[in-house]
Design a protein around this motif. Sequence first.
Motif, short mmCIF file in Angstrom:
data_model
loop_
_atom_site.label_atom_id
_atom_site.label_comp_id
_atom_site.label_asym_id
_atom_site.label_seq_id
_atom_site.Cartn_x
_atom_site.Cartn_y
_atom_site.Cartn_z
N LEU A 143 0.72 -1.24 0.06
CA LEU A 143 -0.11 -0.28 0.28
C LEU A 143 0.85 1.36 0.04
CD1 LEU A 143 -2.68 -0.96 2.67
CD2 LEU A 143 -3.09 -0.78 0.24
N THR A 144 1.99 1.04 0.61
CA THR A 144 2.85 2.49 0.88
C THR A 144 3.99 2.60 0.06
OG1 THR A 144 4.10 1.59 2.71
CG2 THR A 144 1.79 2.51 3.32
N GLY A 145 4.53 1.39 -0.39
CA GLY A 145 5.86 1.22 -1.12
C GLY A 145 6.97 1.11 -0.28
N HIS A 146 6.76 1.32 0.98
CA HIS A 146 8.05 0.88 1.88
C HIS A 146 7.56 0.01 2.92
CE1 HIS A 146 6.44 3.77 5.12
NE2 HIS A 146 6.04 4.43 4.21
N LYS A 147 8.65 -0.59 3.89
CA LYS A 147 8.44 -1.37 4.77
C LYS A 147 8.04 -0.50 6.04
CE LYS A 147 12.09 -4.16 2.89
NZ LYS A 147 12.41 -3.39 1.92
N PRO A 148 7.30 -1.20 7.04
CA PRO A 148 6.54 -0.61 8.12
C PRO A 148 7.79 -0.04 8.85
CG PRO A 148 6.21 -3.00 8.35
CD PRO A 148 6.63 -2.82 6.81
N TYR A 149 8.90 -0.70 9.16
CA TYR A 149 9.78 -0.05 10.10
C TYR A 149 11.06 -0.36 9.18
CZ TYR A 149 6.13 -1.11 13.55
OH TYR A 149 5.21 -1.34 14.27
N SER A 150 12.10 0.58 9.57
CA SER A 150 13.42 0.83 8.96
C SER A 150 14.44 1.09 10.25
CB SER A 150 13.64 1.87 7.74
OG SER A 150 13.35 2.98 8.43
N GLY A 151 15.69 0.66 9.66
CA GLY A 151 16.71 1.01 10.77
C GLY A 151 18.18 0.81 10.27
N ASP A 152 19.15 1.61 10.65
CA ASP A 152 20.45 1.64 10.28
C ASP A 152 21.21 0.22 10.44
OD1 ASP A 152 20.13 4.08 9.53
OD2 ASP A 152 20.76 5.06 11.25
N ASN A 153 20.76 -0.49 11.38
CA ASN A 153 21.34 -1.85 11.52
C ASN A 153 20.38 -2.65 12.15
OD1 ASN A 153 21.34 -1.28 14.71
ND2 ASN A 153 22.78 0.44 14.21
N LEU A 154 20.81 -4.07 12.37
CA LEU A 154 19.81 -4.81 12.89
C LEU A 154 19.24 -4.52 14.34
CD1 LEU A 154 21.18 -8.63 11.92
CD2 LEU A 154 19.09 -7.30 11.13
N ALA A 155 20.19 -4.06 15.35
CA ALA A 155 19.64 -3.84 16.53
C ALA A 155 18.58 -2.67 16.54
CB ALA A 155 20.82 -3.41 17.25
N GLU A 156 18.70 -1.75 15.77
CA GLU A 156 17.68 -0.59 15.49
C GLU A 156 16.26 -1.27 15.06
OE1 GLU A 156 17.13 3.74 13.72
OE2 GLU A 156 19.12 2.82 13.48
N LEU A 157 16.52 -2.14 14.06
CA LEU A 157 15.38 -2.74 13.17
C LEU A 157 14.50 -3.50 14.28
CD1 LEU A 157 13.72 -2.85 10.71
CD2 LEU A 157 15.33 -4.82 10.06
N ALA A 158 15.28 -4.23 15.05
CA ALA A 158 14.50 -5.22 15.96
C ALA A 158 13.68 -4.46 17.07
CB ALA A 158 15.64 -6.09 16.71
N LEU A 159 14.41 -3.24 17.65
CA LEU A 159 13.73 -2.52 18.51
C LEU A 159 12.59 -1.81 18.06
CD1 LEU A 159 16.84 -0.46 20.24
CD2 LEU A 159 15.17 -2.22 21.24
N ARG A 160 12.28 -1.21 16.78
CA ARG A 160 11.39 -0.86 16.23
C ARG A 160 10.11 -1.90 15.86
NH1 ARG A 160 13.38 4.03 11.90
NH2 ARG A 160 14.47 5.30 13.71
N HIS A 161 10.50 -2.95 15.74
CA HIS A 161 9.53 -3.98 15.52
C HIS A 161 8.93 -4.25 16.91
CE1 HIS A 161 9.48 -5.63 11.25
NE2 HIS A 161 10.99 -5.47 11.38
N VAL A 162 9.77 -4.27 17.90
CA VAL A 162 9.37 -4.66 19.16
C VAL A 162 8.56 -3.33 19.94
CG1 VAL A 162 10.05 -5.01 21.41
CG2 VAL A 162 11.22 -6.29 19.47
N ASP A 163 9.07 -2.14 19.59
CA ASP A 163 8.54 -1.04 20.45
C ASP A 163 7.86 0.14 19.82
OD1 ASP A 163 9.32 -2.10 22.88
OD2 ASP A 163 11.55 -1.36 22.61
#
Length: 541
Positions: A197-217
Amino acid sequence: MSTWVVPGYTESLELGSGASGRVVSAVHGETGVPVAVKYLSDSLRTRPGFVHDFRAEARLLGGLRSLYVADLYEYVESPHGAAIVMELVDGVSLRTLLTRQGPLEPEAALAVLKGSLLGLADAHGVGVVHRDYKPENVLVGTDGSSKLVDFGIAVDAGTSAGVAGTPSYMAPEQWTGAPASSAADVYAATATFFECLTGHKPYSGDNLAELALRHVDAPVPADEVPAAVRELVRRGLAKEPRERPAQAEAFVRELEAVAGAAYGPEWEVRGRARLAALVALLALLLPSARSPRTTTDTARTVLSRQPRHDGMRSWLPGRPGMLVSAAAALLGILLTYGIQHASGAAAQQAAEALATTSAGSDAGPPSPTTSPTASPADGAPSPSPSLSPSAPASTGSADPGPAATVSPAQETTPGAATTAATPTTTPTTPSPAPAVKDVTVSAFRQSGPTTGTATIDVTTDGTGPVSLTVSWFTSNLGVQLGSQDGPSQTFARSGATRYTITVDHTFQNDGCYWAVQATTSPASANGGATQQILTRQCELR
């Protein structure tokens, strides 16, 4: 790269490759039916863990029958290689569609989500969690239908299999290595829907740790999607598994209710028409457009009954009999326009033939993967990087291997493979009959009121010809096989040392107990195998 080719097939085009293997389109020599073949790379074939996972993927697909999942035709393993032969879908991946055409309109996004969710629902129905739902693993056909592919890291529900998946689509609990659950697949499907729908993923991050935190919080970004589907996105991307639909089937019901209320009863018809139009714009990327075509007359033996309409398709490439070596040279190179699901007269014609290594349904040829249904546009079924603790990083644009893994640090968008492999056939002298070391019935289940499915494994000490005879029985006692139900089926195989054959049977006689018996010629060391089940209509309650 391995030069081993699955006996009985002529390869025509490489669809994709990666560190764990490659996927090619091929033609079954005896029937002319196009297929996708997923090869395990030589480097991983020497590592028992990867071979085990590759076999597990084939066995899982052999027990899964769905109109929304690419069919497994056959699994072949020899001293020279291992391969899964699957249905070839004439379509492009959802990733290709989004990359080249941009975001989808809501009705089209809902239609593609529903189709692939139905594939997940069939998997969840037999206790399987996909764990790697993403745009690369959803194929959109020329009619706007969608199918789910690549079960390379799928596991049984409740299995504690560590951290695995593709980071941008992993549910919060996946990052902690929690036991696999269907709710995680619902999360990944919703993340993919959001991207449609938007053309981009729901969460992004500069590294895996940041991406994981966004999925969690991080809050669910539901405000970025049309108002009509915001609640659907909130539900599917809920942080807690218990707040999401527990199964894909339940999510489909919610989707249909939301879509019908917002867009009217014809939403799916319009959505699929839009998808078909978008795929038509990418016609040059379809397998049918990229594979050369020749015509060859072949004699056929009719072995099948009328086409089935109960959702379980007969494996197209042939049934009993796979006399490969010399036949491959005599039949020559059979290349056709990519695969199309045969129905009616076409299905009957495609089923008129001999078998290969995994009998699919009523009379079955190879028991096909991936999941090996690869999208010709992007190559292998799982081109985007996936996170898995058991496999090395892959730098290829596509990764058809058993664990479908590449470096999780970044995700890549695969391009279309354009170079067709030059098909060759080489006559060989038939090998002597091998000794059959073992025959087992690894799975036997009731698939419908009168239908059953059995998966049989045969292990030999050589690649010479061997035949497998499968017989079916019914009984009301459960202490013996009972009366034979219909004629036995015999499947001839050669060219490998291990065969996994999935056979479907429609029972004609009444009986609370169904049994299957598998024997080989030459006779196996264990004398064959039998398994009996108590049918659902006679279960004691």
